[in-house]
Write an enzyme that holds these catalytic residues in place. Structure first.
Site, PDB file in Angstrom:
ATOM      1  N   THR A 115       0.907  -1.145   0.000  1.00 52.59           N
ATOM      2  CA  THR A 115       0.000   0.000   0.000  1.00 52.59           C
ATOM      3  C   THR A 115       0.945   1.193   0.000  1.00 52.59           C
ATOM      4  O   THR A 115       2.122   1.038   0.283  1.00 52.59           O
ATOM      5  CB  THR A 115      -0.829   0.024   1.308  1.00 52.59           C
ATOM      6  OG1 THR A 115      -1.660  -1.129   1.360  1.00 52.59           O
ATOM      7  CG2 THR A 115      -1.722   1.233   1.423  1.00 52.59           C
ATOM      8  N   SER A 122     -10.849  -3.102   0.170  1.00 52.01           N
ATOM      9  CA  SER A 122      -9.631  -2.855   0.949  1.00 52.01           C
ATOM     10  C   SER A 122      -9.907  -1.920   2.124  1.00 52.01           C
ATOM     11  O   SER A 122     -10.808  -1.096   2.074  1.00 52.01           O
ATOM     12  CB  SER A 122      -8.603  -2.224   0.023  1.00 52.01           C
ATOM     13  OG  SER A 122      -7.564  -1.649   0.761  1.00 52.01           O
ATOM     14  N   GLY A 148      -0.706  -3.155   5.330  1.00 53.55           N
ATOM     15  CA  GLY A 148      -0.727  -4.519   5.861  1.00 53.55           C
ATOM     16  C   GLY A 148      -1.942  -5.248   5.321  1.00 53.55           C
ATOM     17  O   GLY A 148      -2.565  -4.822   4.352  1.00 53.55           O
ATOM     18  N   ILE A 149      -2.268  -6.352   5.955  1.00 54.97           N
ATOM     19  CA  ILE A 149      -3.428  -7.132   5.523  1.00 54.97           C
ATOM     20  C   ILE A 149      -4.700  -6.355   5.879  1.00 54.97           C
ATOM     21  O   ILE A 149      -4.961  -6.085   7.053  1.00 54.97           O
ATOM     22  CB  ILE A 149      -3.438  -8.504   6.221  1.00 54.97           C
ATOM     23  CG1 ILE A 149      -2.148  -9.286   5.904  1.00 54.97           C
ATOM     24  CG2 ILE A 149      -4.685  -9.301   5.830  1.00 54.97           C
ATOM     25  CD1 ILE A 149      -2.023  -9.819   4.506  1.00 54.97           C
ATOM     26  N   GLY A 150      -5.468  -6.022   4.845  1.00 52.49           N
ATOM     27  CA  GLY A 150      -6.636  -5.172   5.045  1.00 52.49           C
ATOM     28  C   GLY A 150      -7.606  -5.718   6.071  1.00 52.49           C
ATOM     29  O   GLY A 150      -8.150  -4.966   6.898  1.00 52.49           O
ATOM     30  N   ARG A 169     -13.799  -7.769  -3.372  1.00 50.24           N
ATOM     31  CA  ARG A 169     -13.206  -7.596  -2.042  1.00 50.24           C
ATOM     32  C   ARG A 169     -12.871  -6.102  -1.840  1.00 50.24           C
ATOM     33  O   ARG A 169     -12.377  -5.441  -2.737  1.00 50.24           O
ATOM     34  CB  ARG A 169     -11.939  -8.446  -1.932  1.00 50.24           C
ATOM     35  CG  ARG A 169     -11.252  -8.399  -0.568  1.00 50.24           C
ATOM     36  CD  ARG A 169      -9.993  -7.572  -0.644  1.00 50.24           C
ATOM     37  NE  ARG A 169      -9.274  -7.561   0.637  1.00 50.24           N
ATOM     38  CZ  ARG A 169      -8.244  -6.776   0.876  1.00 50.24           C
ATOM     39  NH1 ARG A 169      -7.784  -5.977  -0.063  1.00 50.24           N
ATOM     40  NH2 ARG A 169      -7.660  -6.789   2.052  1.00 50.24           N
TER      41      ARG A 169
END
Ligand code: GLY
Length: 318
Positions: free
Chosen positions: A180, A210, A230-232, A208
């Site tokens: 990101t 974010s 990072g991981i959403g 999906r």
């Protein structure tokens, strides 16, 4: 600096992950980040507003194919690129953003255009319509390396035991999922803003959404501004950007807000990072992932978090 001006502050990120290997190594990433810091900081000294500086910084990072936003965005499960971006003006406490937009060079420009609109967050079709209204040229953000990553991953799905692609798969895992870009600014008038832009998690199913275009991933008030990476799904579960900002609003220092929020994220086994500023000019960053690709400009010094590896969850500079 005259009495009614403050020293501007700037912090940016180009994602978080497990290693810098897939992005060319420390020095290459450092060069990319410093180029942006050195281009945006003088604009702040010249009187650019926080939102103007955030948009410019995001554009530069979106245009750098090294990062997973704009040019160089990762591909989704169907081989398409869908990008999301948000801008939040801290003084107005106003959020705008686009979700899953395609064929545009700088998604942050769409978020900026929506700042003055009564409808401030648009998804796919609405964002495409806005793109046409603004007469922004159609642009393909696909790069060769992202295409190769996607092809290798697809091949892996058909033959999981393929020994020959191990090295390349490592590259895929480093770049996808946690990339990101983000920019957080305190301008010379004491106003804050945050912007975040992403190509998403990579290989995700169609539709999906974010965290980057949600207050979980990008948030600002008159007292603090935060951008996450990072991981959403992990960022959304922690509601990280808004969580930190609300703690500051409720009286915590930026440092205390980062420390508490990252301790909780770590305990909850999240995979994420964040950068932030407060109205007094404190700069903070945090990560639960192995690496955070962030750089900052204090007005006196430029620094970065690329080799920050002492096991602490948060770092600060004034
Ligand atoms: N943090 C970017 C994403 O998960 O979409």
């Amino acid at each position: 600096m005259s009495n009614d001006r403050v020293q501007p502050k700037l912090i940016i990120h180009g994602g978080a992950g497990s290693s810098l290997k897939g992005k060319g190594g420390v020095e290459v990433v450092r060069q990319s980040l410093y180029m942006v810091l050195k281009e945006v900081y003088p604009l702040l000294l010249a009187g650019a507003s926080a939102t103007e500086a955030v948009v410019k910084g995001c554009q530069l990072l979106e245009d750098d194919p090294r990062f997973n936003a704009g040019t160089g965005s990762v591909l989704q499960s169907d081989g398409q690129i869908r990008m999301s971006a948000a801008l939040m003006d801290g003084a107005a406490q106003r959020f705008s953003g686009v979700i899953n937009v395609s064929r545009v060079q700088n998604p942050i420009l769409l978020a900026q255009a929506l700042q003055d609109s009564p409808d401030r967050i648009l998804s796919d079709h609405g964002a495409a319509e806005l793109l046409r209204e603004l007469e922004l040229p159609a642009y393909d953000p696909l790069t060769e390396i992202r295409l190769q990553e996607w092809i290798l991953e697809r091949q892996g799905n058909f033959s999981k035991e393929m020994a020959g692609v191990v090295a390349e798969r490592e590259l895929v895992e480093e770049t996808a999922g946690r990339g990101t870009i983000g920019v957080v600014v305190l301008d010379s008038f004491g106003q804050l803003a945050a912007g975040t832009s992403t190509g998403g998690k990579g290989f995700e199913r169609i539709g999906r959404v974010s965290d980057s275009a949600m207050p979980a991933g990008n948030y600002a008030t008159s007292q603090s501004a935060i951008s996450c990476t990072g991981i959403g799904e992990d960022i959304i579960n922690e509601c990280l950007a808004a969580r930190i900002a609300v703690r500051v609003t409720d009286g915590a220092s930026l440092q205390a807000a980062f420390e508490r929020s990252f301790k909780e994220a770590y305990q909850n086994q999240r995979d994420l990072g964040a950068i932030g500023l407060d109205a007094a000019g404190a700069i903070a960053w945090g990560k639960t992932s192995e690496v955070l690709l962030a750089g900052y400009h204090t007005g006196d010094t430029i620094g970065d978090t690329l080799e920050w590896n002492d096991g602490s969850l948060v770092g600060f500079v004034k």
